[in-house]
Scaffold this motif. Structure first.
Motif, PDB file in Angstrom:
ATOM      1  N   LEU A 114       0.801  -1.228   0.000  1.00 27.21           N
ATOM      2  CA  LEU A 114       0.000   0.000   0.000  1.00 27.21           C
ATOM      3  C   LEU A 114       0.829   1.271   0.000  1.00 27.21           C
ATOM      4  O   LEU A 114       0.399   2.292  -0.524  1.00 27.21           O
ATOM      5  N   GLY A 115       2.022   1.244   0.603  1.00 26.72           N
ATOM      6  CA  GLY A 115       2.768   2.471   0.850  1.00 26.72           C
ATOM      7  C   GLY A 115       2.327   3.101   2.162  1.00 26.72           C
ATOM      8  O   GLY A 115       1.242   2.820   2.683  1.00 26.72           O
ATOM      9  N   VAL A 116       3.156   3.979   2.724  1.00 28.17           N
ATOM     10  CA  VAL A 116       2.878   4.568   4.024  1.00 28.17           C
ATOM     11  C   VAL A 116       1.655   5.475   3.983  1.00 28.17           C
ATOM     12  O   VAL A 116       0.841   5.496   4.905  1.00 28.17           O
ATOM     13  N   ALA A 117       1.493   6.251   2.902  1.00 25.76           N
ATOM     14  CA  ALA A 117       0.409   7.234   2.862  1.00 25.76           C
ATOM     15  C   ALA A 117      -0.961   6.566   2.902  1.00 25.76           C
ATOM     16  O   ALA A 117      -1.832   6.947   3.688  1.00 25.76           O
ATOM     17  N   VAL A 118      -1.181   5.560   2.045  1.00 28.75           N
ATOM     18  CA  VAL A 118      -2.480   4.890   2.019  1.00 28.75           C
ATOM     19  C   VAL A 118      -2.720   4.144   3.332  1.00 28.75           C
ATOM     20  O   VAL A 118      -3.830   4.165   3.886  1.00 28.75           O
ATOM     21  N   ALA A 179      -6.348  -2.553   2.507  1.00 26.17           N
ATOM     22  CA  ALA A 179      -6.613  -1.297   3.215  1.00 26.17           C
ATOM     23  C   ALA A 179      -7.570  -1.501   4.385  1.00 26.17           C
ATOM     24  O   ALA A 179      -7.596  -0.693   5.311  1.00 26.17           O
ATOM     25  N   LEU A 180      -8.355  -2.591   4.350  1.00 29.44           N
ATOM     26  CA  LEU A 180      -9.265  -2.858   5.464  1.00 29.44           C
ATOM     27  C   LEU A 180      -8.509  -3.247   6.734  1.00 29.44           C
ATOM     28  O   LEU A 180      -8.998  -3.018   7.842  1.00 29.44           O
ATOM     29  N   LEU A 303      -4.531  14.240  -2.003  1.00 30.04           N
ATOM     30  CA  LEU A 303      -5.758  14.957  -1.659  1.00 30.04           C
ATOM     31  C   LEU A 303      -6.434  14.326  -0.439  1.00 30.04           C
ATOM     32  O   LEU A 303      -6.983  15.030   0.415  1.00 30.04           O
ATOM     33  N   GLY A 304      -6.398  12.986  -0.371  1.00 32.53           N
ATOM     34  CA  GLY A 304      -6.970  12.314   0.793  1.00 32.53           C
ATOM     35  C   GLY A 304      -6.238  12.695   2.070  1.00 32.53           C
ATOM     36  O   GLY A 304      -6.854  12.938   3.114  1.00 32.53           O
ATOM     37  N   ALA A 305      -4.906  12.774   1.988  1.00 37.05           N
ATOM     38  CA  ALA A 305      -4.125  13.191   3.156  1.00 37.05           C
ATOM     39  C   ALA A 305      -4.459  14.624   3.552  1.00 37.05           C
ATOM     40  O   ALA A 305      -4.607  14.952   4.733  1.00 37.05           O
ATOM     41  N   ALA A 306      -4.591  15.517   2.555  1.00 37.12           N
ATOM     42  CA  ALA A 306      -4.926  16.910   2.839  1.00 37.12           C
ATOM     43  C   ALA A 306      -6.308  17.018   3.476  1.00 37.12           C
ATOM     44  O   ALA A 306      -6.521  17.801   4.419  1.00 37.12           O
ATOM     45  N   LEU A 307      -7.258  16.226   2.979  1.00 41.18           N
ATOM     46  CA  LEU A 307      -8.604  16.258   3.548  1.00 41.18           C
ATOM     47  C   LEU A 307      -8.597  15.752   4.982  1.00 41.18           C
ATOM     48  O   LEU A 307      -9.345  16.244   5.841  1.00 41.18           O
ATOM     49  N   THR A 308      -7.740  14.800   5.263  1.00 41.75           N
ATOM     50  CA  THR A 308      -7.617  14.312   6.636  1.00 41.75           C
ATOM     51  C   THR A 308      -7.143  15.421   7.569  1.00 41.75           C
ATOM     52  O   THR A 308      -7.646  15.588   8.676  1.00 41.75           O
TER      53      THR A 308
END
Length: 333
Positions: A114-118, A179-180, A303-308
């Motif tokens: 997944l990588g760290v970000a996901v 991701a789950l 964008l998902g990280a920014a929204l978080t």
């Protein structure tokens, strides 16, 4: 029948709450680094559970030395025995380390893909929603916390963030299924922070509470590793020579120690939000500055990280947190 007034607990000092948030944010950055280390170790060993055992086991060894060598640690263990014997601390409240074991195992099992970000955004979604419920139930040492509109919106935005971050992988059921696992691990982190905080209050020692967490987590991971070896055999990889790959456990000590020390000032949700902010910033920097074959964050992930981060700020800047006290009541005598 006599009327008894039960005064509500006072609002926690703002300075302590802000200090706690700052420390939690810094520890969140450390968690992102730990995620990269444990993920890489899992890839090298070709076994995420083995990597988690090494991470937790090394942390436990360090803590055993620290607790035995410090007066605070020894007093904490004595207080722990007294609290369990007296019933002020329940045995189930000492099991937070099992959720920590799940989180570290998820790092080793999924970050290589997944990588760290996901991974971080998925864990954030589970942690923020669970923190609301844990605070509302009053499981942490700060007592029951009101569920405000800003907190609800913040939690909802984090769920939207994880969907946005993994949106480009919806066509890959395997990656989406992975991701789950960090999502579930994030749910467990909120409960872990709450009960570890209870242990800290009962023992009067962050060091002793951290030792309990690592001892329980190591036992849980060893049991999982035995099952893993029985089913799949021994790991195919060999122990790497780079020393930095064995720093996951010591970093985990810092994270747990900070969490158990400040949760009584912040509550579980605010602690989680501050930790989330650090994780998101740290994960994004790692995946951009030190990318791996799996960590190639696209526009949706960023964008998902920014929204978080927006969700964290929205919840954190809401009305000042107050403990929910009991109203005047009538009690039979």
């Amino acid at each position: 029948m006599t009327a008894t007034w039960i005064a509500p607990p006072p609002t926690l000092p703002t300075a302590r709450r802000i200090t706690g948030v700052g420390l939690a944010t810094a520890s969140g950055v450390a968690v992102a680094v730990q995620s990269r280390i444990n993920g890489e170790l899992g890839v090298r060993l070709a076994d995420g559970i083995a990597a988690a055992v090494i991470s937790f086991g090394l942390g436990l060894l360090v803590l055993l030395v620290l607790v035995a060598a410090t007066p605070d640690g020894r007093r904490g263990l004595a207080a722990l025995r007294a609290a369990l014997a007296g019933g002020s601390l329940r045995p189930w409240q000492c099991l937070g380390g099992a959720c920590g074991a799940l989180f570290v195992a998820a790092q080793g099992l999924t970050i290589g893909t997944l990588g760290v970000a996901v991974f971080t955004v998925a864990a954030v979604a589970g942690q923020s929603g669970s923190s609301l419920l844990v605070d509302r139930a009053g499981l942490g040492p700060a007592g029951r916390q009101a569920v405000t509109p800003s907190r609800l919106v913040g939690a909802a935005l984090t769920v939207l963030a994880v969907l946005l971050a993994v949106g480009d992988r919806l066509g890959d059921p395997g990656a989406l299924g992975l991701a789950l696992l960090p999502l579930l691990a994030g749910v467990g982190v909120a409960w872990q922070q709450a009960v570890n905080g209870r242990v800290r209050v009962a023992t009067g020692s962050a060091l002793a509470a951290t030792l309990v967490n690592f001892a329980v987590g190591t036992v849980a991971l060893l049991a999982a590793f035995v099952v893993d070896v029985a089913v799949r055999g021994h790991p195919d990889g060999s122990l790497p020579a780079e020393p930095w790959l064995y720093l996951g456990g010591p970093i985990g000590i810092v994270f747990i120690a900070v969490a158990v020390a400040v949760v009584r000032f912040t509550g579980v949700l605010l602690l989680g939000l501050a930790t989330i902010a650090g994780q998101v910033v740290g994960a994004a920097l790692l995946d951009v500055v030190l990318p791996t074959t799996a960590s190639h964050p696209g526009v949706n992930t960023l964008l998902g990280a920014a929204l978080t981060l927006v969700a964290v700020l929205l919840a954190a800047l809401g009305p000042a947190r107050r403990r929910q006290g009991r109203a005047p009541s009538q009690r039979l005598r």
